[in-house]
Design an enzyme around this catalytic site. Structure first.
Site, short mmCIF file in Angstrom:
data_model
loop_
_atom_site.label_atom_id
_atom_site.label_comp_id
_atom_site.label_asym_id
_atom_site.label_seq_id
_atom_site.Cartn_x
_atom_site.Cartn_y
_atom_site.Cartn_z
N LYS A 1 0.81 -1.22 0.00
CA LYS A 1 0.00 0.00 0.00
C LYS A 1 0.85 1.27 0.00
CE LYS A 1 -4.40 -1.89 1.01
NZ LYS A 1 -5.41 -2.29 1.97
N ARG B 1 -3.42 -10.23 4.46
CA ARG B 1 -3.79 -10.32 3.04
C ARG B 1 -2.64 -9.73 2.23
NH1 ARG B 1 -5.84 -6.97 -0.78
NH2 ARG B 1 -7.36 -7.81 -2.26
N1 PMM Z 1 -7.32 -3.95 0.36
C1 PMM Z 1 -7.58 -4.00 -0.95
C2 PMM Z 1 -8.60 -4.83 -1.47
N2 PMM Z 1 -9.30 -5.63 -0.65
N3 PMM Z 1 -9.75 -6.43 1.52
C3 PMM Z 1 -9.51 -6.40 2.83
N4 PMM Z 1 -10.23 -7.18 3.67
N5 PMM Z 1 -8.55 -5.60 3.38
C4 PMM Z 1 -7.79 -4.77 2.62
O1 PMM Z 1 -6.96 -4.03 3.17
C5 PMM Z 1 -8.03 -4.76 1.21
C6 PMM Z 1 -9.04 -5.62 0.68
C7 PMM Z 1 -6.81 -3.11 -1.88
O2 PMM Z 1 -5.64 -3.72 -2.33
P1 PMM Z 1 -5.53 -4.46 -3.76
O3 PMM Z 1 -6.16 -3.54 -4.78
O4 PMM Z 1 -4.10 -4.64 -4.03
O5 PMM Z 1 -6.21 -5.75 -3.69
#
Ligand code: PMM
Length: 300
Positions: free
Chosen positions: A221, A261
């Site tokens: 991030k 995650r």
């Molecule tokens: N961050 C992203 C997408 N989904 N879900 C949860 N539970 N927690 C998060 O911090 C989260 C998520 C954004 O990141 P990405 O676009 O790289 O998937």
């Protein structure tokens, strides 16, 4: 981590690793890489091989400023990938804010619904999760990606996130969701400028203390990019944030996170094992399964 697992079929006794498969053209770190279903399935299987306990499949980018995709397009992207991974024995989570997509993904084999809006974006979500009796990740959210940067005002970010997530748990359980299925997530980077993410990590106990498992999504991030900026202030690009992500994994695991995650699984899979061995040694508990050295193992 004394609560029962919110998800059936995953290990207990250490922090879990959720690998990310974004079936999108525009996610900030891996957008466009796994847009074809075959490539997405292959990537999900690779993440499972590398140690992912769950694989999270999403079809809609949540990068700051991103617009919505249609429900039809989201279905087209995620359902074949969820089905193929579930059939291969992978524990699959579906990253969606739409109740209808969540319901179809569960029918296709998903065992977790990961909703970045914590059920706020679609009033039908809680009912779907209650009926399906699957794990539900309720992330802290203040509004859609195209407006969230304008919603990032807090009196005390830790207390505010804790209070807003507590309200979500109340609404979800009122709607029939089994409380032991609910996982809480501080929503790093979502309506949170860089400086607001660190207190949430440093005070993870404010969330673990609510009695639900906690998931941390720090992977690649922006706040890590800023931390790792070069001398001229240019943020490190997403692909240069994986070592910092693994460092967050180790610290989050030590702080009692249920799951992290991440995009790059291998280093975090190692980090959660290090944290488990460290915690076991500090409490005098025996190490579990693979973490225990065999009889002939050399002490090097
Ligand atoms: N961050 C992203 C997408 N989904 N879900 C949860 N539970 N927690 C998060 O911090 C989260 C998520 C954004 O990141 P990405 O676009 O790289 O998937």
């Amino acid at each position: 981590m004394s609560h029962p697992s919110p998800v059936d079929g995953v290990p207990s006794g250490r922090t879990l690793v959720m690998g990310v498969v974004n079936v999108t053209p525009d996610s900030f770190s891996d957008g466009g890489s796994w847009l074809e279903p075959d490539a997405a399935v292959e990537h999900g299987l690779r993440l499972a091989d590398q140690g992912a306990d769950l694989v999270d499949v999403g079809g809609e980018s949540t990068r700051p400023g991103a617009g919505r995709v249609t429900p039809e397009e989201e279905r087209r992207r995620v359902l074949p990938v969820v089905r193929a991974l579930a059939e291969a024995g992978v524990v699959v989570s579906v990253d969606t804010t739409r109740a209808a997509v969540a319901a179809e993904a569960v029918s296709a084999g998903a065992r977790v619904v990961n909703d970045v809006s914590g059920g706020l974006a679609d009033p039908a979500m809680a009912g779907v999760v209650a009926d399906a009796d699957v794990g539900f990740v309720a992330m802290h959210w203040r509004g859609p990606s195209d407006v969230m940067d304008g919603l990032a005002r807090y009196t005390d970010v830790v207390a505010d996130v804790r209070r807003e997530l507590t309200a979500r748990v109340g609404a979800l359980t009122d709607a029939g969701v089994d409380p032991h299925r609910v996982v809480l997530d501080p929503g790093l980077g979502f309506a949170k400028p860089g400086s607001d993410n660190w207190p949430l990590l440093a005070h993870l106990d404010a969330l673990t203390g609510l009695g639900h498992p906690v998931l941390v999504g720090a992977s690649r991030k922006r706040f890590l990019g800023h931390l790792l900026a070069g001398p001229d202030g240019t943020p490190a690009p997403p692909e240069a944030r994986d070592a910092a992500t693994a460092a967050v994994t180790a610290l989050a695991a030590a702080a009692g996170a249920w799951c992290v995650r991440v995009h790059e699984v291998r280093a975090s899979a190692d980090a959660v094992r290090v944290a488990a061995a460290w915690t076991a040694a500090s409490t005098g508990a025996p190490l579990g399964g693979h973490e225990q050295g065999g009889p002939g193992e050399r002490p090097s």
